[in-house]
Design a protein around this motif. Sequence first.
Motif, PDB file in Angstrom:
ATOM      1  N   LEU A 196      68.780   4.435  54.859  1.00  0.00           N
ATOM      2  CA  LEU A 196      69.791   3.271  54.497  1.00  0.00           C
ATOM      3  C   LEU A 196      69.170   2.107  55.113  1.00  0.00           C
ATOM      4  CD1 LEU A 196      73.034   5.052  55.836  1.00  0.00           C
ATOM      5  CD2 LEU A 196      72.133   4.762  53.393  1.00  0.00           C
ATOM      6  N   TYR A 238      73.887   1.405  48.861  1.00  0.00           N
ATOM      7  CA  TYR A 238      74.735   1.713  49.967  1.00  0.00           C
ATOM      8  C   TYR A 238      75.331   0.531  50.176  1.00  0.00           C
ATOM      9  CZ  TYR A 238      75.685   1.839  54.928  1.00  0.00           C
ATOM     10  OH  TYR A 238      76.372   1.920  56.171  1.00  0.00           O
ATOM     11  N   LEU A 287      77.408   5.758  49.180  1.00  0.00           N
ATOM     12  CA  LEU A 287      76.330   6.086  48.705  1.00  0.00           C
ATOM     13  C   LEU A 287      76.334   6.171  47.167  1.00  0.00           C
ATOM     14  CD1 LEU A 287      74.639   8.476  51.230  1.00  0.00           C
ATOM     15  CD2 LEU A 287      74.515   5.864  51.072  1.00  0.00           C
ATOM     16  N   TYR A 300      69.882   2.415  49.370  1.00  0.00           N
ATOM     17  CA  TYR A 300      70.037   3.835  49.836  1.00  0.00           C
ATOM     18  C   TYR A 300      68.725   4.611  48.944  1.00  0.00           C
ATOM     19  CZ  TYR A 300      70.971   8.799  49.289  1.00  0.00           C
ATOM     20  OH  TYR A 300      71.116  10.242  49.519  1.00  0.00           O
ATOM     21  N   GLN A 346      66.461  10.526  53.944  1.00  0.00           N
ATOM     22  CA  GLN A 346      67.450   9.587  53.574  1.00  0.00           C
ATOM     23  C   GLN A 346      67.302   8.379  54.204  1.00  0.00           C
ATOM     24  OE1 GLN A 346      70.429  12.954  53.757  1.00  0.00           O
ATOM     25  NE2 GLN A 346      71.010  12.213  51.474  1.00  0.00           N
ATOM     26  N   SER A 398      74.109   6.769  43.793  1.00  0.00           N
ATOM     27  CA  SER A 398      72.792   7.223  43.103  1.00  0.00           C
ATOM     28  C   SER A 398      72.644   7.667  42.002  1.00  0.00           C
ATOM     29  CB  SER A 398      72.071   8.290  44.287  1.00  0.00           C
ATOM     30  OG  SER A 398      72.747   9.493  44.065  1.00  0.00           O
TER      31      SER A 398
END
Lengths: 95, 95
Positions: B8, A43, A8, B43, B6, A10
Motif C-alpha cells: 500500500l 488504495y 482496495l 495498491y 501486497q 484491483s
Amino acid sequence: MEFLVQVLVSLKPAVNDPQGLTVQSALHALGFQGVKRVRVGKYLEVYVEAESRESAQRQAEEMCRKLLANPVIEQFQFTVREVSPGGVAQPSPRT
Amino acid sequence: MEFLVQVLVSLKPAVNDPQGLTVQSALHALGFQGVKRVRVGKYLEVYVEAESRESAQRQAEEMCRKLLANPVIEQFQFTVREVSPGGVAQPSPRT
C-alpha cells in the motif's frame, strides 16, 4: 461516529495490466529477478461519519459499486474501522 | 518458494491530494454526505520467488524504497505471505 474505510480496487484476474508489466520490467532492471508478476490497483482511504458500523459498511459497499470500482474490469474489497474524529484509529477490531 | 507481497502506497498526511478531493466531491454528488475526507493511493500485488520469507520481506522493503514509493511525498506499508506457485494463498499467517 467516524469510520475509516480502506478500499482496495484491483483488476480482475483476466484483465491485462500494462502498468503492472511496466513495473515488473523496472523491477527486473533494478535486479529483482525473482519478481514473477505485478498487478497494480488503487488504495483509497475514505473517512465517513455514520450512525453505526453497519451503516458505514453499507455505504462503503454502495460507494464501491457506484463510483470507486469499475464493475466491468475491477474487483474491490474493503475494511471498516472506527476512528476518533480527527482520524486516530480506535483499538476496535477490523471487519 | 513463492510469496505474495501486497503493498500500500499512500501520500504523506501533509501532502495535498487533488485526486482525493475529486473523489470526495463525486461521492457527495452521489448523496454520500457523510464522507469527510478521501485519500487516494496505490495498491500493488508483487509475486516474488525467494528462498525464505525474510528474503522476500527484505526485497519488498528495497523495492518500495527504490521504485514503488516516492520517499519525498509518499509512505508505504506491505504484507508478505506465502503462496503456492500459480498464486493460490497458503493458510500461513500474514506478517
